[in-house]
Design an enzyme around this catalytic site. Structure first.
Site, mmCIF file in Angstrom:
data_model
loop_
_atom_site.group_PDB
_atom_site.id
_atom_site.type_symbol
_atom_site.label_atom_id
_atom_site.label_comp_id
_atom_site.label_asym_id
_atom_site.label_seq_id
_atom_site.Cartn_x
_atom_site.Cartn_y
_atom_site.Cartn_z
ATOM 1 N N ARG A 5 0.820 -1.214 0.000
ATOM 2 C CA ARG A 5 0.000 0.000 0.000
ATOM 3 C C ARG A 5 0.855 1.265 0.000
ATOM 4 N NH1 ARG A 5 -4.729 -1.941 4.249
ATOM 5 N NH2 ARG A 5 -5.888 -3.202 2.747
ATOM 6 N N LYS A 42 -17.553 -15.518 3.736
ATOM 7 C CA LYS A 42 -18.975 -15.295 3.980
ATOM 8 C C LYS A 42 -19.730 -14.852 2.728
ATOM 9 C CE LYS A 42 -18.577 -14.097 8.884
ATOM 10 N NZ LYS A 42 -18.916 -13.082 9.919
ATOM 11 N N GLY A 95 -7.459 -6.606 -1.100
ATOM 12 C CA GLY A 95 -7.528 -7.396 0.120
ATOM 13 C C GLY A 95 -6.621 -8.610 0.109
ATOM 14 N N GLY A 110 -12.482 -3.770 0.324
ATOM 15 C CA GLY A 110 -13.837 -3.318 0.603
ATOM 16 C C GLY A 110 -14.306 -2.235 -0.344
#
Length: 400
Positions: free
Chosen positions: A39, A209, A357, A380
């Site tokens: 990053r 999920k 991610g 996200g």
């Protein structure tokens, strides 16, 4: 979304530029050493461009999730980030002060010369950051002559003052606001994916999920020709279809989330046909199962037949969008699926986009990041933007 970029800021000679970056890097929990600086590296082109234009830079970022306890949060100061940033820029970088704003910071910034770089302390050390506090934002805004958003990974955080209230404060005094090179590229790539992708379009979805990614999956199903499922969420779909997934834990709410999507299985959605599973009480004991997984075993990766089928579909695609590892890639024994997907994408002629991610970390870990068309810096944010959410942070940036 035609937003001004750093090329539209005009003459920056002698100007102080506030830049929101995403330096929320993973740290060693004991030493605080940076485990992956991807990053930070992502922002270097923008920072160098601003310096070349004669500006001085005031960088700001959050790091981790501070608790408010100084002892517990001692590893979350920006000290290690400042050191790494200085190495990457090959020039001195100093922290502006021990707090985010205040007399020490004001004095440090006032003494800056063109070409200087300072970093504000972790913006989340001040509780006003996540409340979009206007007084806090105004204190930061007075430090700079212009604002640049180069933090795509946090663009969806609409309550962060450094992302929303700070550029809003600069607008009130008619100071320019732009996006950096990294954010501009992210927007260009993702908007291209959504408006005119190279056909046919394939998506690979992993992670844990289903419930967290329902909106993203529904958005993808409207855009892609096919969606390949892997990761722990695959066992949710399989169990919902009546397949025995052994000791793999699947929450009831996940089954509920998957139910409306079962209508697409076999047409737009493809599920694994086999799985690598490990014994719950002995992860070194593994077995490949086709169909039902035996009791006492839990799924840890897609199986070889699934990987072969998915790789073949990737080779036939014009565009491949990948979000979420398809197995427990952090463990070498369970990484073949994720590594294989990365290898197939790297070797294809398709436009290949990795959705940030953990997926980005995996692609870099396996050495395929440079062979992808684009590796997003925001997990996200990538999901939210594809879903069609409007970001308040980008709304604050001047239109072209």
């Amino acid at each position: 979304m035609a937003k001004k970029t750093i090329a539209d800021l005009g003459d920056l000679t002698g100007k102080k530029v506030l830049i929101r970056v995403d330096f929320n890097v993973p740290l060693d929990k004991v030493s605080g050493e940076i485990k992956n600086d991807r990053r930070i590296r992502g922002a270097i082109p923008t920072l160098k461009a601003l310096l070349k234009a004669g500006a001085s830079i005031i960088a700001m970022s959050h790091l981790g999730r501070p608790s408010g306890d100084a002892t517990k949060d001692k590893l979350l100061t920006m000290d290690k980030v400042v050191e790494r940033l200085a190495d990457l820029l090959d020039k001195p970088v100093k922290k502006a002060g021990s707090t985010v704003v205040g007399p020490e910071v004001t004095a440090t910034v006032a003494a800056m010369q063109p070409g200087d770089v300072v970093m504000l302390e972790n913006v989340r050390f001040d509780p006003r950051e996540q409340k979009n506090d206007p007084e806090f934002a105004a204190a930061i805004a007075t430090l700079g002559d212009a604002y640049v958003n180069d933090a795509f990974g946090t663009c969806h955080n609409d309550k962060d003052a450094s992302m929303v209230a700070v550029p809003a404060a600069l607008k009130s005094v008619r100071k320019p606001r732009a996006v950096g090179l990294l954010v501009a590229k992210e927007l260009e790539i993702i908007e291209g994916l959504m408006s005119a992708p190279k056909q046919p379009v394939l998506a690979v979805m992993g992670g844990a999920k289903v419930s967290d990614k329902i909106a993203f999956i529904n958005a993808l199903l409207q855009k892609v020709d096919h969606l390949l499922i892997g990761g722990k969420m695959a066992y949710t779909f399989l169990k919902a279809k009546g397949v025995d997934v052994g000791s793999t834990q699947v929450a009831a709410e996940e089954l509920t989330a998957a139910q409306p999507l079962l209508q697409f299985v076999g047409t737009k959605i493809t599920l694994p046909v086999d799985a690598l599973a490990a014994k719950s009480d002995d992860l070194n004991s593994t077995q490949v199962f086709e169909g039902n997984i035996a009791a006492g075993f839990e799924g840890v990766d897609i199986g070889p037949k699934t990987l072969a089928a998915y790789s073949e579909k990737i080779q036939q695609a014009g565009t491949v969008i990948w979000n979420g590892p398809v197995g427990w890639f952090e463990k070498a024994a369970f990484s073949k699926g994720t590594k294989g997907i990365a290898e197939a994408m790297a070797g294809s002629s398709a436009v290949t986009v990795v959705g940030g991610g953990e997926t980005a970390e995996a692609v870099e870990q396996f050495g395929y990041d440079a062979k992808m068309t684009h590796v997003s810096t925001g997990g996200g944010a990538f999901l939210a933007y594809v879903e069609g959410k409007k970001f308040q942070s980008l709304a604050q940036i001047d239109d072209k």
